[in-house]
Design a protein around this motif. Structure first.
Motif, PDB file in Angstrom:
ATOM      1  N   ALA A   1       0.788  -1.180   0.044  1.00  0.00           N
ATOM      2  CA  ALA A   1       0.018  -0.241   0.054  1.00  0.00           C
ATOM      3  C   ALA A   1       0.928   1.291  -0.019  1.00  0.00           C
ATOM      4  CB  ALA A   1      -0.928  -0.042   1.201  1.00  0.00           C
ATOM      5  N   TYR A   2       1.954   1.326   0.851  1.00  0.00           N
ATOM      6  CA  TYR A   2       2.852   2.599   1.000  1.00  0.00           C
ATOM      7  C   TYR A   2       3.637   2.906  -0.143  1.00  0.00           C
ATOM      8  CZ  TYR A   2       0.992   2.955   5.632  1.00  0.00           C
ATOM      9  OH  TYR A   2       0.216   3.132   7.019  1.00  0.00           O
ATOM     10  N   ARG A   3       4.005   1.822  -1.002  1.00  0.00           N
ATOM     11  CA  ARG A   3       4.875   1.942  -2.050  1.00  0.00           C
ATOM     12  C   ARG A   3       3.981   2.707  -3.278  1.00  0.00           C
ATOM     13  NH1 ARG A   3       8.349  -3.585  -1.763  1.00  0.00           N
ATOM     14  NH2 ARG A   3      10.108  -2.469  -0.412  1.00  0.00           N
ATOM     15  N   ALA A   4       2.817   2.029  -3.219  1.00  0.00           N
ATOM     16  CA  ALA A   4       1.747   2.857  -4.212  1.00  0.00           C
ATOM     17  C   ALA A   4       1.416   4.166  -3.849  1.00  0.00           C
ATOM     18  CB  ALA A   4       0.298   1.859  -4.604  1.00  0.00           C
ATOM     19  N   LEU A   5       1.199   4.402  -2.593  1.00  0.00           N
ATOM     20  CA  LEU A   5       0.947   5.840  -2.047  1.00  0.00           C
ATOM     21  C   LEU A   5       2.070   6.398  -2.260  1.00  0.00           C
ATOM     22  CD1 LEU A   5      -1.098   7.570  -0.582  1.00  0.00           C
ATOM     23  CD2 LEU A   5       0.100   6.921   1.612  1.00  0.00           C
ATOM     24  N   ASN A   6       3.360   6.248  -2.021  1.00  0.00           N
ATOM     25  CA  ASN A   6       4.539   7.008  -2.343  1.00  0.00           C
ATOM     26  C   ASN A   6       4.686   7.345  -3.575  1.00  0.00           C
ATOM     27  OD1 ASN A   6       5.335   7.162   0.342  1.00  0.00           O
ATOM     28  ND2 ASN A   6       6.152   5.332   0.530  1.00  0.00           N
ATOM     29  N   GLN A   7       4.251   6.636  -4.629  1.00  0.00           N
ATOM     30  CA  GLN A   7       4.354   6.839  -5.852  1.00  0.00           C
ATOM     31  C   GLN A   7       3.435   7.784  -6.496  1.00  0.00           C
ATOM     32  OE1 GLN A   7       6.317   5.830  -8.928  1.00  0.00           O
ATOM     33  NE2 GLN A   7       7.835   5.373  -7.214  1.00  0.00           N
ATOM     34  N   ALA A   8       2.233   7.894  -5.858  1.00  0.00           N
ATOM     35  CA  ALA A   8       1.240   8.802  -6.208  1.00  0.00           C
ATOM     36  C   ALA A   8       1.713  10.183  -5.675  1.00  0.00           C
ATOM     37  CB  ALA A   8       0.006   8.545  -5.529  1.00  0.00           C
ATOM     38  N   LEU A   9       2.217  10.294  -4.473  1.00  0.00           N
ATOM     39  CA  LEU A   9       2.759  11.570  -3.871  1.00  0.00           C
ATOM     40  C   LEU A   9       3.745  12.291  -4.617  1.00  0.00           C
ATOM     41  CD1 LEU A   9       2.610  10.585   0.110  1.00  0.00           C
ATOM     42  CD2 LEU A   9       1.012  12.157  -1.365  1.00  0.00           C
ATOM     43  N   GLY A  10       4.541  11.331  -5.401  1.00  0.00           N
ATOM     44  CA  GLY A  10       5.769  11.681  -5.882  1.00  0.00           C
ATOM     45  C   GLY A  10       5.588  12.271  -7.257  1.00  0.00           C
ATOM     46  N   ARG A  11       4.163  12.430  -7.850  1.00  0.00           N
ATOM     47  CA  ARG A  11       4.230  13.187  -8.815  1.00  0.00           C
ATOM     48  C   ARG A  11       4.286  14.634  -8.683  1.00  0.00           C
ATOM     49  NH1 ARG A  11       5.731  10.207 -11.709  1.00  0.00           N
ATOM     50  NH2 ARG A  11       6.318   8.954  -9.702  1.00  0.00           N
ATOM     51  N   CYS A  12       4.183  15.073  -7.743  1.00  0.00           N
ATOM     52  CA  CYS A  12       4.213  16.715  -7.572  1.00  0.00           C
ATOM     53  C   CYS A  12       5.498  17.403  -7.762  1.00  0.00           C
ATOM     54  CB  CYS A  12       3.593  16.992  -6.024  1.00  0.00           C
ATOM     55  SG  CYS A  12       3.243  18.650  -5.858  1.00  0.00           S
ATOM     56  N   ILE A  13       6.584  17.165  -6.746  1.00  0.00           N
ATOM     57  CA  ILE A  13       7.724  17.770  -6.966  1.00  0.00           C
ATOM     58  C   ILE A  13       8.651  17.332  -7.860  1.00  0.00           C
ATOM     59  CG2 ILE A  13       9.633  18.790  -5.527  1.00  0.00           C
ATOM     60  CD1 ILE A  13       6.798  19.684  -4.674  1.00  0.00           C
ATOM     61  N   ARG A  14       8.914  17.843  -8.932  1.00  0.00           N
ATOM     62  CA  ARG A  14       9.952  17.068 -10.081  1.00  0.00           C
ATOM     63  C   ARG A  14      11.201  17.755 -10.152  1.00  0.00           C
ATOM     64  NH1 ARG A  14       7.740  12.346 -10.562  1.00  0.00           N
ATOM     65  NH2 ARG A  14       8.852  12.300 -12.528  1.00  0.00           N
ATOM     66  N   HIS A  15      11.335  18.897  -9.676  1.00  0.00           N
ATOM     67  CA  HIS A  15      12.959  19.464  -9.843  1.00  0.00           C
ATOM     68  C   HIS A  15      13.086  20.426  -8.680  1.00  0.00           C
ATOM     69  CE1 HIS A  15      11.212  23.465 -11.272  1.00  0.00           C
ATOM     70  NE2 HIS A  15      10.391  22.531 -11.669  1.00  0.00           N
ATOM     71  N   ARG A  16      14.186  21.154  -8.476  1.00  0.00           N
ATOM     72  CA  ARG A  16      14.849  21.732  -7.371  1.00  0.00           C
ATOM     73  C   ARG A  16      13.873  22.923  -6.899  1.00  0.00           C
ATOM     74  NH1 ARG A  16      20.459  24.708  -7.470  1.00  0.00           N
ATOM     75  NH2 ARG A  16      18.957  25.988  -8.945  1.00  0.00           N
ATOM     76  N   ASN A  17      13.405  23.570  -7.982  1.00  0.00           N
ATOM     77  CA  ASN A  17      12.736  24.907  -7.993  1.00  0.00           C
ATOM     78  C   ASN A  17      10.984  24.561  -8.042  1.00  0.00           C
ATOM     79  OD1 ASN A  17      14.776  26.475  -7.821  1.00  0.00           O
ATOM     80  ND2 ASN A  17      14.914  26.132 -10.108  1.00  0.00           N
TER      81      ASN A  17
END
Length: 915
Positions: A760-776
Motif C-alpha cells: 500500500a505504501y509503495r503505491a501511495l508514495n509513488q502517487a505523492l511523488g508526482r508533485c515535486i519534479r525538480h529543485r525549484n
C-alpha cells in the motif's frame, strides 16, 4: 549534447556531468561506480525530482567508457563507439624524427601499468598506431595535446565502410575475443517500467556528453511497427509473424529492408543515429528508409553499448528468449524498481485457459492427421489432454481449488510427467517449432516446400507453460514450494449472434439493412494458474550471471525486504534526501471534512453517502484554494466509479467543473486514448480560458500514478484519499501473505501482514511523488484519512523519508485550509518575484572549459558499508571561467541534514584545489 559539463573523478573514474551535481547525485554516482568496479549489487533510493536518472546514466556510461580505455588503450578510447571521425595527421618534415603515431605508441608502451592494467584482459594493443586514427569524444583533449595539423572528414561522407581505422575490424575483434575467452566490456541494459519513461530517459541522455554512445530501445510492435498492413490489426504480433512466414503469399517489405540497409554498412551509421534518440525517432527513420523499426532496434543491440527497454523484457525468460537478450556478464540497471518484486513474480507465473488448451490440442491433432512430424506432435497432444482432464475435474464445490507446487508435481507424476519425461517433451517442442523444408509437388512440379507449424498463438501457450514447468522441475524441484497452482471457475458475459435459420426451401434469407440482434450469454471460464510467490525464482537466472544489478527508485523503503524477497545481496545501499527546501512543499494529513465528519477510507465507510459527500466537499474546497493542476488519487477504480456517480447525482461534479476541467482516469483503453486525455489535462492548465486549471482524478497503481511527469503548474497539489491496500479478498494476495508467514523466520521474509502494508505504501508514495519534479518546484501533498493522525507510528512510518519528515497533522479542516492558503499565496508571491527578477540558472554552466572535480568518496575498500544519506543543496554561485580543478571532500559527501537546519549549503570554502 550538453554544451558544457562538469568533470568529476569518482573512484578513479572520470564522469562528465551536464551541470553541478547535487550531493545526492554525487552519492548515487559514488555508489554506482563502487558497485560496477567490484561487481556488487546496488539498492539506491532517491526521491523523484532529485536527478537520479541523470546520475545513473552518467556514472554507468562513464565507468563503461573507462573500461574501454583500459581494455584496448588509445584506439578504443577514441573510437569505441564505431562512429568514427577520420583525422589525418601531417608528419613533421624532418625524416629522422619519429612520427607522432610512433611517439604515442612508445608512450603507451613505456607508461607504468597499474595492477588492473597488468591483467592480460586490460593491456593495450602493442601495435604501432597508424597515421590515420579515429577520434570521438576526447577530440578536443587530444587536439590540444598534439602539435599537428588535422583535417576532419565525417564518416558519413564515405560511401564505403572505413578500412583504415581499428573500428573497421570491430566485428572480427569481437569474434577473436570470444574465441580467446577474454573478458568483454559489459553492456548496460537499462530497464524501466514503461515506454513513456524510456522517452524521458532518452531526453536526459541527450543532455550529456554521452549522447553519442551507440544505443538502442527494445519495444513491442505496438510502438514500432510501421507496416500499414499490420498496424491496424488488434494483434500485431500475430499479423507480423504471418507476414514473415508469407502464409498468404505476401511478405513484409520493411523487414527485408533491414538486409538492404545492412549491406551498406553499420545500421547506426546508415540510419544516422549519431545522437541519443527515442522510439518516435526510430519509427520516423523506418518510414523514411522503408526499414522495419522493430527489427532494426533488435539488430542495433549487437553494436550498442547501452540498451533501453521495459524491465519485464529483462526479467521474463520468455521475452528474453524471443528478443535474444543475453545478460551474462552485463550490467543490469532497473529504474523505478519499486514494482520489481511484483514484476519478478509475474514473469515466473502463467495462467492457462481451457479455451487456449483446446485450441492447442486441435492444432496438434491437425498436424498428426496430416502426418506432419507425428513423433513430435503426439507427446505434446498427450500433455494437452492431461491438462484438459485436470481442468475438467469437478471434484471441488467452491469457485477455486489450490494445490501447492509439490502437490501438483505429484499429480503430474501420476500422469507420467516427470523431470525426465519433461526433458523429452522440451526436445519435441523445439523440434516441431523448427522450420524445415522438404521436397514436395507444387503445380505439378517438384520443389522445396516449407513444413507447416502450429500457429504462433499456440506455440506461445506451450512455451509459457514449459517455462513454468521448467521452474517446477529445475534442480530437483527446489522451486516447487514457491508455487501455488489454482484452478478457478469464473463467468464472463459474451456476445453471440443467433444462427441463421433456413426457410422452407432451404434458403437463408437475411434482410440487407437490418442487423441481427445479438444476445448476451453468460459463459463459464476455467483457468489454471501457476503462481510464483517468490520473486527470487525469476532472479535466480540473473543474480549469478550478471556483472552488477542496480535497483533505483524514489520509493524503495523499507529496503531490507528487497534482499530477502529477491534473493540478492545488495552490498551497497543508499537512501538519499530530497534536493528541495522544506518550505517548498506542504505536507499535511486531514482527518475530517468541511462538515466535521470523520474521514476514514475503509470499505465500510466508503460505501456510505456521508463519506462520499464529505470527500467531494473537501475536494471542492481544495480546487478553490489551489490554482492550476490538482491530482486526486483514489485506492481503486471501484471507488472512482462510485464517487463519480454520486457527485453527478448530487450536482457536486458540476460545481467542480465550474472551477476546473475535471478528467477521470479511464479503467482501460488504448495508448492513444490515454495520451489524448493527458493532452486535454495539460491544455486546460496551460490556457486557463474559463476555469483555473484542471482536476485529474486517478487511481493508485494506475497509469497516472507512476512514471508521468507533472512538473510545475501541472501538479500544484496531490490529494490522496485513503490508503491503497491491495484487495484482501484476492486469492493471490491471500496466498502470498500465507507464504510469507510460512517462510518469514527461515528466509528472512517480511510477515504477511507487513508485506501487505508495504504494498500500500509503495503505491501511495509513488502517487505523492508526482508533485515535486525538480529543485525549484513547489506543491502540496494532502493525505486524507483519519488513521494518519490517530496511529502515526503505524501509518506514517511507511511514507518516504523526505515526506515523513515534513508531515503535519491538522486537528480540523478549517486549520488545514488556512495553512494551505497561506502556503499557496506565499509560493505564488515568490514565483512572481522570481519572474520579475533576472533568471537564476538552476544549473552551473562553464562556457569555456570542462571543470574537473575529484570526488574522494568513502574508502572503497569498505564497499559493504552503506552510504550516508545526503542533504539538499542550495543554488551554487557560478564559478569563474578559469575553472580550476576542485576537490569534494569526504566530509561533504557524508554531510547529513539536521532535522531543523533546512538546506545544506555548498560554500566556496567547501572546495579546495585537487592535489
Amino acid at each position: 549534447m550538453a554544451a558544457s559539463s562538469v568533470e568529476y573523478t569518482i573512484g578513479g573514474v572520470k564522469i562528465h556531468f551536464p551541470c553541478k551535481a547535487y550531493p545526492s547525485q554525487l552519492a548515487m554516482m559514488n555508489s554506482i561506480v563502487r558497485g560496477l568496479k567490484y561487481g556488487q549489487h546496488c539498492l539506491l533510493e532517491s526521491p523523484t525530482g532529485s536527478g537520479k536518472s541523470l546520475a545513473l546514466l552518467c556514472s554507468a556510461l562513464g565507468w563503461q567508457r573507462a573500461q574501454f580505455g583500459k581494455s584496448t588503450g588509445f584506439e578504443a578510447l577514441l573510437c569505441h563507439s564505431c562512429l568514427c571521425t577520420h583525422i589525418s595527421f601531417q608528419k613533421e618534415p624532418q625524416p629522422k624524427k619519429q612520427t607522432i603515431a610512433s611517439r604515442l605508441s612508445e608512450k603507451f608502451r613505456s607508461s607504468p601499468l597499474t595492477d588492473s592494467e597488468k591483467d592480460d584482459d586490460f593491456q593495450p594493443d602493442r601495435k604501432r598506431i597508424p597515421d590515420i586514427i579515429c577520434l570521438k569524444d576526447v577530440q578536443t583533449y587530444w587536439s590540444s595535446k598534439l602539435p599537428v595539423y588535422i583535417s576532419v572528414c565525417l564518416f558519413s561522407q564515405f560511401s564505403e565502410p572505413c578500412t583504415r581505422c581499428p573500428c573497421a575490424f570491430a566485428k572480427d575483434t569481437v569474434k577473436d575475443k570470444e574465441k580467446d575467452s577474454k573478458k568483454k566490456i559489459p553492456k548496460i541494459f537499462f530497464g524501466t517500467r514503461t515506454h513513456k519513461q524510456i522517452t524521458q530517459i532518452a531526453r536526459e541522455l541527450k543532455r550529456t556528453v554521452y549522447s553519442g554512445v551507440p544505443m538502442t530501445i527494445l519495444s513491442s510492435r505496438d510502438h514500432t511497427c510501421i507496416n500499414p498492413e499490420v498496424a491496424p490489426h488488434a494483434n500485431r504480433n500475430e499479423r507480423c509473424k504471418d507476414l514473415l512466414e508469407a502464409k498468404d503469399g505476401r511478405s513484409c517489405r520493411y523487414y527485408h529492408g533491414i538486409q538492404r540497409i545492412r549491406e551498406k554498412g553499420a545500421l547506426h551509421k546508415v540510419l544516422g543515429l549519431h545522437q541519443a534518440w527515442d522510439i518516435e525517432d526510430l519509427a520516423s527513420l523506418g518510414k523514411k528508409f522503408r526499414v522495419c523499426s522493430y527489427f532494426a532496434a533488435r539488430e542495433l543491440m549487437e553494436s550498442s553499448n547501452i540498451i533501453f527497454c521495459p524491465y519485464n523484457y529483462l526479467l521474463d525468460p520468455m521475452i528474453r528468449e524471443s528478443m535474444e537478450i543475453n545478460l551474462a556478464g552485463q550490467i543490469l540497471v532497473l529504474d523505478e524498481a519499486h514494482n520489481i518484486e511484483d514484476c519478478a513474480r509475474e514473469s515466473a507465473s502463467y495462467t492457462l485457459t481451457q479455451q487456449s488448451l483446446l485450441m492447442c490440442r486441435d492444432e496438434l491433432e491437425g498436424m498428426i492427421r496430416n502426418n506432419i512430424r507425428t513423433s513430435g506432435h503426439e507427446p505434446l497432444r498427450g500433455l494437452c489432454y492431461s491438462l484438459i482432464n485436470l481442468m475438467s475435474d469437478r471434484g471441488y464445490e467452491s469457485a477455486s481449488k489450490v494445490w501447492t507446487g509439490k502437490d501438483v508435481l505429484g499429480i503430474f507424476y501420476s500422469l507420467g510427467i516427470t523431470a525426465d519425461t519433461f526433458r523429452i517433451l522440451k526436445q519435441h517442442l523445439a523440434a516441431v517449432l523448427e522450420k524445415e523444408e522438404r521436397v514436395g509437388v507444387v503445380n505439378g512440379k517438384e520443389d522445396w516446400v516449407q513444413l507447416p507449424t502450429i500457429s504462433s498463438s499456440s506455440s506461445t501457450v506451450l512455451k509459457n507453460l514449459f517455462m513454468v514447468l521448467d521452474f517446477l522441475f529445475r534442480d530437483s524441484s527446489r522451486f516447487a514450494d514457491d508455487y501455488r497452482v489454482a484452478l478457478q471457475k469464473t463467468y464472463a458475459w459474451t456476445t453471440q449472434l443467433p444462427p441463421d435459420i433456413p426457410d422452407a426451401n432451404g434458403f437463408f434469407v437475411r434482410p440487407r439493412h437490418r442487423q441481427r440482434q445479438s444476445n448476451r450469454v453468460k459463459t463459464e471460464v476455467l483457468t489454471l494458474s501457476f503462481w510464483c510467490l517468490n520473486p527470487a525464482v525469476a532472479f535466480s537466472d540473473l543474480s549469478g550471471v550478471v556483472h552488477s544489478i542496480v535497483l533505483t527508485s524514489g520509493t524503495l523503503s523499507p529496503m531490507g525486504s528487497f534482499s530477502s524477497e529477491l534473493g540478492v545481496k545488495f552490498t551497497i545501499q543508499l537512501e538519499a534526501n530530497h534536493v528541495i527546501n522544506k518550505s517548498q512543499v506542504w505536507v499535511g494529513t486531514i482527518g475530517a471534512g468541511p462538515q466535521g465528519r470523520k474521514l476514514c477510507a475503509t470499505f465500510q465507510h466508503t460505501e456510505t453517502y456521508a463519506f462520499q459527500d464529505e470527500v467531494g466537499a473537501l475536494l471542492l474546497h481544495i480546487c478553490q484554494v489551489m490554482s492550476k493542476g490538482v491530482l486526486c488519487f483514489l485506492p481503486s477504480y471501484k471507488m472512482l466509479d462510485k464517487l463519480r456517480d454520486r457527485w453527478i447525482n448530487t450536482g457536486l461534479w458540476e460545481k467542480l467543473e465550474q472551477h476546473k476541467t475535471v478528467i477521470a482516469e479511464p479503467r482501460g483503453g488504448g495508448k492513444g486514448d490515454f495520451d489524448e486525455l493527458l493532452r486535454m489535462y495539460y491544455d486546460a492548465i496551460k490556457y486557463c480560458e474559463e476555469r483555473d486549471g484542471a482536476l485529474l482524478i486517478a487511481v493508485c497503481r494506475g497509469k497516472v500514478s507512476e512514471g508521468l511527469d507533472f512538473t510545475d503548474d501541472n501538479a500544484r497539489a496531490v490529494v490522496t484519499i485513503g490508503i491503497p491496500f491491495p484487495n484482501i479478498k484476492d486469492l493471490q494476495v491471500e496466498l502470498k501473505m500465507k507464504y510469507n508467514d510460512q517462510h518469514c523466520k527461515t528466509r528472512g521474509l517480511l510477515p504477511g501482514s507487513r508485506w501487505y502494508e508495504i504494498q500500500a505504501y509503495r503505491a501511495l508514495n509513488q502517487a505523492l511523488g508526482r508533485c515535486i519534479r525538480h529543485r525549484n518546484d513547489w506543491g502540496a501533498l494532502i493525505l486524507v484519512d483519519d488513521r494518519y493522525r490517530n496511529n502515526p507510528n503505524k501509518y506514517i512510518t511507511g511514507l518516504s523519508k523526505w515526506v515523513r519528515q515534513l508531515v503535519r497533522h491538522h486537528d480540523s479542516f478549517s486549520n488545514a485550509m488556512q495553512s494551505l492558503v497561506a502556503f499557496s499565496q506565499l509560493q505564488q508571491k515568490v514565483g512572481a518575484a522570481a519572474a520579475d527578477s533576472p533568471p537564476l540558472s538552476s544549473t552551473v554552466s562553464f562556457p569555456t572549459c570542462h571543470m574537473p572535480t575529484t570526488v574522494a568518496g568513502p574508502d572503497l575498500s569498505k564497499a559493504s558499508e552503506p552510504q550516508t544519506p545526503l542533504s539538499a543543496v542550495c543554488p551554487v554561485e557560478p564559478q569563474q571561467d578559469t575553472c580550476p580543478p576542485t576537490f569534494v571532500s569526504d566530509k561533504q559527501l557524508k554531510a547529513e541534514t539536521d532535522g531543523n537546519a533546512g538546506k545544506f549549503k555548498l560554500n566556496a570554502q567547501d572546495f579546495s584545489p585537487a592535489r
